[in-house]
Design a protein around this motif. Structure first.
Motif, PDB file in Angstrom:
ATOM      1  N   LEU A   9       0.832  -1.199   0.000  1.00  0.00           N
ATOM      2  CA  LEU A   9       0.000   0.000   0.000  1.00  0.00           C
ATOM      3  C   LEU A   9       0.867   1.250   0.000  1.00  0.00           C
ATOM      4  O   LEU A   9       2.008   1.239   0.462  1.00  0.00           O
ATOM      5  N   LYS A  10       0.318   2.341  -0.514  1.00  0.00           N
ATOM      6  CA  LYS A  10       1.047   3.608  -0.510  1.00  0.00           C
ATOM      7  C   LYS A  10       1.283   4.071   0.921  1.00  0.00           C
ATOM      8  O   LYS A  10       0.468   3.793   1.817  1.00  0.00           O
ATOM      9  N   PRO A  11       2.382   4.780   1.168  1.00  0.00           N
ATOM     10  CA  PRO A  11       2.702   5.204   2.540  1.00  0.00           C
ATOM     11  C   PRO A  11       1.580   5.969   3.223  1.00  0.00           C
ATOM     12  O   PRO A  11       1.320   5.767   4.409  1.00  0.00           O
ATOM     13  N   GLU A  12       0.900   6.836   2.471  1.00  0.00           N
ATOM     14  CA  GLU A  12      -0.166   7.618   3.095  1.00  0.00           C
ATOM     15  C   GLU A  12      -1.351   6.729   3.499  1.00  0.00           C
ATOM     16  O   GLU A  12      -2.038   7.005   4.487  1.00  0.00           O
ATOM     17  N   VAL A  13      -1.574   5.650   2.738  1.00  0.00           N
ATOM     18  CA  VAL A  13      -2.648   4.716   3.088  1.00  0.00           C
ATOM     19  C   VAL A  13      -2.252   3.912   4.326  1.00  0.00           C
ATOM     20  O   VAL A  13      -3.073   3.661   5.208  1.00  0.00           O
ATOM     21  N   VAL A  14      -0.998   3.504   4.387  1.00  0.00           N
ATOM     22  CA  VAL A  14      -0.496   2.791   5.569  1.00  0.00           C
ATOM     23  C   VAL A  14      -0.661   3.656   6.819  1.00  0.00           C
ATOM     24  O   VAL A  14      -1.132   3.187   7.860  1.00  0.00           O
ATOM     25  N   HIS A  15      -0.293   4.929   6.709  1.00  0.00           N
ATOM     26  CA  HIS A  15      -0.422   5.836   7.852  1.00  0.00           C
ATOM     27  C   HIS A  15      -1.883   6.005   8.264  1.00  0.00           C
ATOM     28  O   HIS A  15      -2.201   6.073   9.457  1.00  0.00           O
ATOM     29  N   LEU A  16      -2.770   6.067   7.270  1.00  0.00           N
ATOM     30  CA  LEU A  16      -4.197   6.189   7.560  1.00  0.00           C
ATOM     31  C   LEU A  16      -4.710   4.941   8.275  1.00  0.00           C
ATOM     32  O   LEU A  16      -5.461   5.032   9.260  1.00  0.00           O
ATOM     33  N   ILE A  17      -4.310   3.772   7.801  1.00  0.00           N
ATOM     34  CA  ILE A  17      -4.716   2.517   8.437  1.00  0.00           C
ATOM     35  C   ILE A  17      -4.195   2.452   9.866  1.00  0.00           C
ATOM     36  O   ILE A  17      -4.916   2.051  10.791  1.00  0.00           O
ATOM     37  N   GLU A  18      -2.948   2.835  10.057  1.00  0.00           N
ATOM     38  CA  GLU A  18      -2.366   2.810  11.401  1.00  0.00           C
ATOM     39  C   GLU A  18      -3.097   3.768  12.342  1.00  0.00           C
ATOM     40  O   GLU A  18      -3.306   3.462  13.525  1.00  0.00           O
ATOM     41  N   GLU A  19      -3.477   4.939  11.818  1.00  0.00           N
ATOM     42  CA  GLU A  19      -4.220   5.886  12.647  1.00  0.00           C
ATOM     43  C   GLU A  19      -5.579   5.309  13.025  1.00  0.00           C
ATOM     44  O   GLU A  19      -5.974   5.339  14.197  1.00  0.00           O
ATOM     45  N   LEU A  20      -6.304   4.785  12.051  1.00  0.00           N
ATOM     46  CA  LEU A  20      -7.613   4.200  12.313  1.00  0.00           C
ATOM     47  C   LEU A  20      -7.501   3.032  13.297  1.00  0.00           C
ATOM     48  O   LEU A  20      -8.365   2.847  14.160  1.00  0.00           O
ATOM     49  N   ASN A  21      -6.432   2.258  13.169  1.00  0.00           N
ATOM     50  CA  ASN A  21      -6.248   1.096  14.028  1.00  0.00           C
ATOM     51  C   ASN A  21      -6.109   1.490  15.497  1.00  0.00           C
ATOM     52  O   ASN A  21      -6.415   0.700  16.388  1.00  0.00           O
ATOM     53  N   GLY A  22      -5.669   2.700  15.755  1.00  0.00           N
ATOM     54  CA  GLY A  22      -5.533   3.158  17.131  1.00  0.00           C
ATOM     55  C   GLY A  22      -6.815   3.676  17.736  1.00  0.00           C
ATOM     56  O   GLY A  22      -6.921   3.829  18.955  1.00  0.00           O
ATOM     57  N   PHE A  23      -7.821   3.949  16.904  1.00  0.00           N
ATOM     58  CA  PHE A  23      -9.084   4.481  17.411  1.00  0.00           C
ATOM     59  C   PHE A  23      -9.775   3.428  18.292  1.00  0.00           C
ATOM     60  O   PHE A  23      -9.967   2.285  17.898  1.00  0.00           O
ATOM     61  N   GLY A  24     -10.150   3.832  19.482  1.00  0.00           N
ATOM     62  CA  GLY A  24     -10.860   2.942  20.385  1.00  0.00           C
ATOM     63  C   GLY A  24      -9.968   1.997  21.149  1.00  0.00           C
ATOM     64  O   GLY A  24     -10.465   1.194  21.948  1.00  0.00           O
ATOM     65  N   GLU A  25      -8.656   2.065  20.935  1.00  0.00           N
ATOM     66  CA  GLU A  25      -7.711   1.162  21.601  1.00  0.00           C
ATOM     67  C   GLU A  25      -7.013   1.893  22.735  1.00  0.00           C
ATOM     68  O   GLU A  25      -6.567   3.024  22.564  1.00  0.00           O
ATOM     69  N   ASP A  26      -6.898   1.221  23.884  1.00  0.00           N
ATOM     70  CA  ASP A  26      -6.310   1.885  25.040  1.00  0.00           C
ATOM     71  C   ASP A  26      -4.844   1.549  25.269  1.00  0.00           C
ATOM     72  O   ASP A  26      -4.061   2.425  25.627  1.00  0.00           O
ATOM     73  N   THR A  27      -4.442   0.291  25.040  1.00  0.00           N
ATOM     74  CA  THR A  27      -3.075  -0.076  25.411  1.00  0.00           C
ATOM     75  C   THR A  27      -2.302  -0.866  24.371  1.00  0.00           C
ATOM     76  O   THR A  27      -1.079  -0.948  24.458  1.00  0.00           O
ATOM     77  N   ASP A  28      -2.952  -1.488  23.394  1.00  0.00           N
ATOM     78  CA  ASP A  28      -2.251  -2.399  22.479  1.00  0.00           C
ATOM     79  C   ASP A  28      -2.643  -2.090  21.036  1.00  0.00           C
ATOM     80  O   ASP A  28      -3.621  -2.615  20.512  1.00  0.00           O
ATOM     81  N   LYS A  29      -1.842  -1.244  20.376  1.00  0.00           N
ATOM     82  CA  LYS A  29      -2.130  -0.826  19.008  1.00  0.00           C
ATOM     83  C   LYS A  29      -1.271  -1.556  17.984  1.00  0.00           C
ATOM     84  O   LYS A  29      -1.319  -1.240  16.791  1.00  0.00           O
ATOM     85  N   SER A  30      -0.501  -2.539  18.424  1.00  0.00           N
ATOM     86  CA  SER A  30       0.474  -3.145  17.518  1.00  0.00           C
ATOM     87  C   SER A  30      -0.145  -4.134  16.539  1.00  0.00           C
ATOM     88  O   SER A  30       0.424  -4.395  15.476  1.00  0.00           O
ATOM     89  N   LEU A  31      -1.313  -4.701  16.873  1.00  0.00           N
ATOM     90  CA  LEU A  31      -1.964  -5.651  15.978  1.00  0.00           C
ATOM     91  C   LEU A  31      -2.894  -4.886  15.040  1.00  0.00           C
ATOM     92  O   LEU A  31      -3.885  -4.308  15.470  1.00  0.00           O
TER      93      LEU A  31
END
Length: 226
Positions: A107-129
């Motif tokens: 994926l393009k870098p900007e899409v990866v960054h967007l996915i990583e940001e979304l993946n952190g939404f609603g997560e309190d302690t474990d964003k690595s998965l």
């Protein structure tokens, strides 16, 4: 858990408990995307059909995985919970073929960054998965951008974190009820590691995404039949 117990859990009451979780989730209110908004984002009817299939598939499998893995943990680490019952009329698995899951490096870098940001939404302690649902939706970056715009206010005011916590609570209750249907089996040497992995998935990506996927699906409700 032996083969017979796994089969009993999956083909017995598990789908009913999963459906009970889906129905009990208290979702924040979000506006639906209009047909014009989606068209202006360059999303065709074919795109939307594929996006809906992805969301519907994860909506089904997330809740099922949630109660089954939770039941496994509760089977070996029982706790006292309120009594709950499975729901009638649990839906069957969807007979759809999803697109291949794209590797993050494709994926393009900007899409990866967007996915990583979304993946952190609603997560309190474990964003690595990284939730695979966001990777599947990486084929449509403009749709992910719309999803981000929809979720940011809920992330900012803590509603997504509250949604994750409430889903975790539902998981423990329904997982404990399902665990009562499992039979004792010989304990493997790797049980502590297996339970730790199950707890991590249950408490973090699956609890988070069961609620958030349900929420995201509501954004397409007004255009589902158009």
């Amino acid at each position: 858990m032996d083969v017979v117990s796994r089969k009993t859990a999956l083909l017995g009451p598990a789908p009913g408990y999963a459906e009970a979780v889906r129905r009990a989730i208290d979702l924040p209110a979000v506006p639906s995307f209009s047909s014009d908004e989606l068209a202006a984002a360059g999303l065709s009817n074919d795109d939307l059909a594929k996006i809906r299939s992805i969301l519907d598939s994860y909506h089904h499998t997330n809740a099922l995985a949630l109660v089954v893995l939770s039941a496994l943990v509760m089977h070996y680490e029982p706790t006292q919970q309120d009594a709950v019952s499975p729901s009638d009329g649990a839906p069957r698995p969807l007979a759809v073929k999803l697109p291949e899951l794209p590797p993050m490096q494709s994926l393009k870098p900007e899409v990866v960054h967007l996915i990583e940001e979304l993946n952190g939404f609603g997560e309190d302690t474990d964003k690595s998965l990284i939730a695979s649902m966001y990777r599947h939706l990486g084929y449509w970056p403009t749709y992910l951008s719309l999803v981000r715009t929809m979720l940011v206010p809920l992330e900012t005011d803590g509603q997504l974190h509250a949604l994750t916590r409430s889903t975790r609570a539902l998981t423990r209750t329904h997982g404990r009820a399902l665990a009562q249907h499992l039979r004792p089996s010989t304990l493997p040497d790797t049980l502590p590691q297996a339970l730790a992995a199950c707890r991590r998935f249950v408490d973090h990506p699956i609890s988070r995404m069961t609620g958030i996927c349900s929420l995201i699906r509501t954004g397409l409700d007004s255009t589902r039949d158009t």
